[in-house]
Design a protein around this motif. Structure first.
Motif, PDB file in Angstrom:
ATOM      1  N   ARG A  84     -36.550 -25.240 -41.302  1.00  0.00           N
ATOM      2  CA  ARG A  84     -35.261 -25.481 -41.947  1.00  0.00           C
ATOM      3  C   ARG A  84     -34.794 -24.231 -42.666  1.00  0.00           C
ATOM      4  NH1 ARG A  84     -35.911 -31.349 -45.010  1.00  0.00           N
ATOM      5  NH2 ARG A  84     -36.922 -32.476 -43.288  1.00  0.00           N
ATOM      6  N   SER A 138     -25.056 -39.081 -36.304  1.00  0.00           N
ATOM      7  CA  SER A 138     -26.404 -38.601 -36.637  1.00  0.00           C
ATOM      8  C   SER A 138     -26.365 -37.142 -37.073  1.00  0.00           C
ATOM      9  CB  SER A 138     -27.332 -38.772 -35.435  1.00  0.00           C
ATOM     10  OG  SER A 138     -27.430 -40.121 -35.048  1.00  0.00           O
ATOM     11  N   TRP A 139     -25.537 -36.326 -36.399  1.00  0.00           N
ATOM     12  CA  TRP A 139     -25.405 -34.932 -36.813  1.00  0.00           C
ATOM     13  C   TRP A 139     -24.896 -34.825 -38.244  1.00  0.00           C
ATOM     14  CZ3 TRP A 139     -22.547 -33.033 -31.778  1.00  0.00           C
ATOM     15  CH2 TRP A 139     -23.489 -32.866 -30.762  1.00  0.00           C
ATOM     16  N   ILE A 183     -27.648 -35.725 -40.674  1.00  0.00           N
ATOM     17  CA  ILE A 183     -28.641 -34.646 -40.779  1.00  0.00           C
ATOM     18  C   ILE A 183     -28.085 -33.497 -41.597  1.00  0.00           C
ATOM     19  CG2 ILE A 183     -29.905 -32.926 -39.430  1.00  0.00           C
ATOM     20  CD1 ILE A 183     -30.032 -35.010 -37.174  1.00  0.00           C
ATOM     21  N   ARG A 184     -26.822 -33.178 -41.388  1.00  0.00           N
ATOM     22  CA  ARG A 184     -26.223 -32.071 -42.136  1.00  0.00           C
ATOM     23  C   ARG A 184     -26.158 -32.360 -43.628  1.00  0.00           C
ATOM     24  NH1 ARG A 184     -20.157 -31.536 -40.935  1.00  0.00           N
ATOM     25  NH2 ARG A 184     -20.133 -33.238 -42.435  1.00  0.00           N
ATOM     26  N   ASP A 223     -28.002 -34.721 -45.503  1.00  0.00           N
ATOM     27  CA  ASP A 223     -29.325 -34.855 -46.101  1.00  0.00           C
ATOM     28  C   ASP A 223     -30.301 -35.274 -45.006  1.00  0.00           C
ATOM     29  OD1 ASP A 223     -31.651 -35.563 -47.543  1.00  0.00           O
ATOM     30  OD2 ASP A 223     -30.454 -36.010 -49.321  1.00  0.00           O
ATOM     31  N   GLU A 224     -31.076 -34.327 -44.525  1.00  0.00           N
ATOM     32  CA  GLU A 224     -31.970 -34.609 -43.403  1.00  0.00           C
ATOM     33  C   GLU A 224     -33.063 -35.595 -43.790  1.00  0.00           C
ATOM     34  OE1 GLU A 224     -34.858 -32.181 -40.269  1.00  0.00           O
ATOM     35  OE2 GLU A 224     -33.357 -31.128 -41.474  1.00  0.00           O
ATOM     36  N   ASP A 225     -33.605 -35.467 -44.999  1.00  0.00           N
ATOM     37  CA  ASP A 225     -34.674 -36.381 -45.426  1.00  0.00           C
ATOM     38  C   ASP A 225     -34.164 -37.817 -45.526  1.00  0.00           C
ATOM     39  OD1 ASP A 225     -36.564 -34.350 -45.586  1.00  0.00           O
ATOM     40  OD2 ASP A 225     -35.950 -33.826 -47.626  1.00  0.00           O
ATOM     41  N   GLU A 244     -33.664 -39.259 -42.073  1.00  0.00           N
ATOM     42  CA  GLU A 244     -34.919 -39.630 -41.424  1.00  0.00           C
ATOM     43  C   GLU A 244     -35.479 -40.918 -42.005  1.00  0.00           C
ATOM     44  OE1 GLU A 244     -38.849 -37.299 -39.756  1.00  0.00           O
ATOM     45  OE2 GLU A 244     -37.499 -36.333 -41.180  1.00  0.00           O
ATOM     46  N   THR A 287     -34.312 -37.319 -36.386  1.00  0.00           N
ATOM     47  CA  THR A 287     -33.637 -36.051 -36.696  1.00  0.00           C
ATOM     48  C   THR A 287     -33.980 -34.947 -35.707  1.00  0.00           C
ATOM     49  OG1 THR A 287     -35.421 -35.527 -38.241  1.00  0.00           O
ATOM     50  CG2 THR A 287     -33.479 -36.609 -39.149  1.00  0.00           C
ATOM     51  N   LYS A 297     -31.198 -32.914 -33.531  1.00  0.00           N
ATOM     52  CA  LYS A 297     -31.076 -31.471 -33.742  1.00  0.00           C
ATOM     53  C   LYS A 297     -31.273 -30.721 -32.427  1.00  0.00           C
ATOM     54  CE  LYS A 297     -34.042 -30.865 -37.117  1.00  0.00           C
ATOM     55  NZ  LYS A 297     -34.792 -30.147 -38.176  1.00  0.00           N
TER      56      LYS A 297
END
Length: 410
Positions: free
Chosen positions: A156, A256-257, A260-261, A263-265, A268, A274, A278
């Motif tokens: 990351r 989903s993008w 993720i952008r 807050d990825e945690d 998930e 994720t 990605k």
């Protein structure tokens, strides 16, 4: 003392927005058929612009058609990089590597300087070699994005940026050092291009660099020079890519993008795979970069490693950041500024020095100013619900009905 209240049933005053927000709100308020009614004439006007450039927009130092062709190529790059950086939030500093893979895919298969040339008795016809190589370039760059992303997308932030930066430099150094295959720093010349419209007047066809156009003719086929023809084909590719990417953004993949952008945690923990999405973004962005590289190779008909350095990668990222990350039309405006402004100021001399030579200084200062006063870019994305977003937004904005009195007031 009581504060005045909004009368029931009366619309609330809307907050003030910029010009970009006003245009976007007007466009989003149009039904889909009306958007096509407005959009198609706008596309026609844009297509005719290189042949009839307004005096204030023209570039005296160079061909305006060639500038617009370069803009179409940069627009493709900006859209592809926007998928990676703007939509999925993956910092990619080596996007020029995918651009180089696409260009060399066409060059190695069609250049007489390449040992892999397939146009001299091979499986490629010289007339349609470029068109046949475009899907090959897309597939090869998509595979390269998949190979690069599989081991590295678990990283990351700065770590991912360093890995992608290294990938871009590795591709350039390979192209420079594999002299037996890529012809090294001498480059590959004579790359194939679409052989359309060959005649006595246009021996190499419409897309040949020798087609200078006839500015006195009112026939668009004769008036358009080679740059204009490449702009037309680039604009058609941009429209196709915009439709594909726009549908992806409104699907589960696009949502989903965005998750993720932001807050990825958290994404998930909510069940979003994720890594899978990605990798989707990285592969799709790589494929679009390969398409732009194929367009570049056919347009200039010559490539060498110096055209794929880290400076160009930074310019691609500058177009996305300047236009507005996550906004497809915003990054296209950013690509136009990156291409147009240096060519426009090339004819402006101050103290015997062309202002176009200071483009990197101007872009650096512009980025500093934009990051201070408008950190989200010139046209920031307005994120709202992507599924049934318009219906939900209109329902929320609908004024509340007046309350019904049930009894007499005492």
């Amino acid at each position: 003392m009581t504060t005045p209240t909004q009368p029931p049933g009366e619309p609330r005053p809307r907050p003030m927005h910029g010009v970009g927000d006003a245009i976007r709100s007007w466009w989003n308020g149009l039904p889909r058929p009306m958007q096509w009614v407005v959009g198609i004439p706008a596309i026609v006007v844009l297509a005719l612009l290189p042949m009839f450039p307004p005096p204030l927009l023209d570039t005296p130092g160079t061909s305006f058609g060639g500038v617009m062709a370069q803009f179409a190529m940069y627009a493709l790059i900006a859209i592809g990089l926007n998928v990676v950086v703007g939509q999925a939030g993956l910092l990619d500093l080596g996007y020029v590597g995918f651009y180089a893979v696409g260009a060399y895919s066409v060059g190695l298969l069609t250049s007489p300087n390449s040992p892999w040339n397939q146009t001299a008795g091979g499986f490629l016809s010289p007339k349609w070699a470029w068109l046949a190589c475009v899907p090959l370039a897309i597939v090869l760059t998509a595979v390269s994005g998949l190979i690069l992303g599989t081991p590295t997308l678990r990283l990351r932030g700065d770590y991912l940026a360093i890995v992608t930066l290294g990938f871009g430099e590795i591709v350039r150094l390979l192209a420079d050092n594999l002299g037996d295959i890529t012809n090294g720093s001498l480059g590959l010349a004579g790359i194939a291009y679409p052989r359309v419209g060959e005649s006595e007047r246009h021996p190499g066809g419409y897309f040949s660099s020798g087609n200078l156009g006839d500015s006195h003719s009112w026939n668009p086929l004769d008036r358009a020079n080679s740059g204009t023809w490449w702009f037309w084909i680039g604009m058609a590719l941009v429209i196709v890519v915009l439709l594909i990417v726009g549908n992806l953004e409104r699907s589960r993949v696009g949502r989903s993008w965005v998750a993720i952008r932001e807050d990825e945690d958290a994404a998930e923990m909510m069940g979003v795979p994720t890594f899978k999405f990605k990798l989707w973004a990285f592969t799709i962005g790589a494929a679009i970069g390969g398409l732009s590289g194929a367009l570049y190779a056919g347009q200039v008909q010559f490539i060498n490693p110096t055209g794929f350095n880290i400076i160009n990668s930074m310019l691609f990222l500058c177009a996305v950041v300047l236009g507005g990350q996550g906004n497809k039309l915003g990054v296209i405006v950013g690509a136009f500024l990156i291409v147009y402004l240096p060519n426009r100021f090339m004819s402006v001399n101050v103290g015997g020095q062309s202002l176009g030579d200071f483009k990197y200084l101007f872009f650096g200062l512009t980025l500093v100013v934009v990051m201070i006063f408008r950190p989200q870019g010139l046209f920031p994305v307005r994120q709202k619900l992507l599924a049934y977003g318009r219906q939900v937004y209109q329902a929320v904005r609908r004024p509340a009905a007046a309350p019904v009195e049930t009894g007499a007031t005492r």
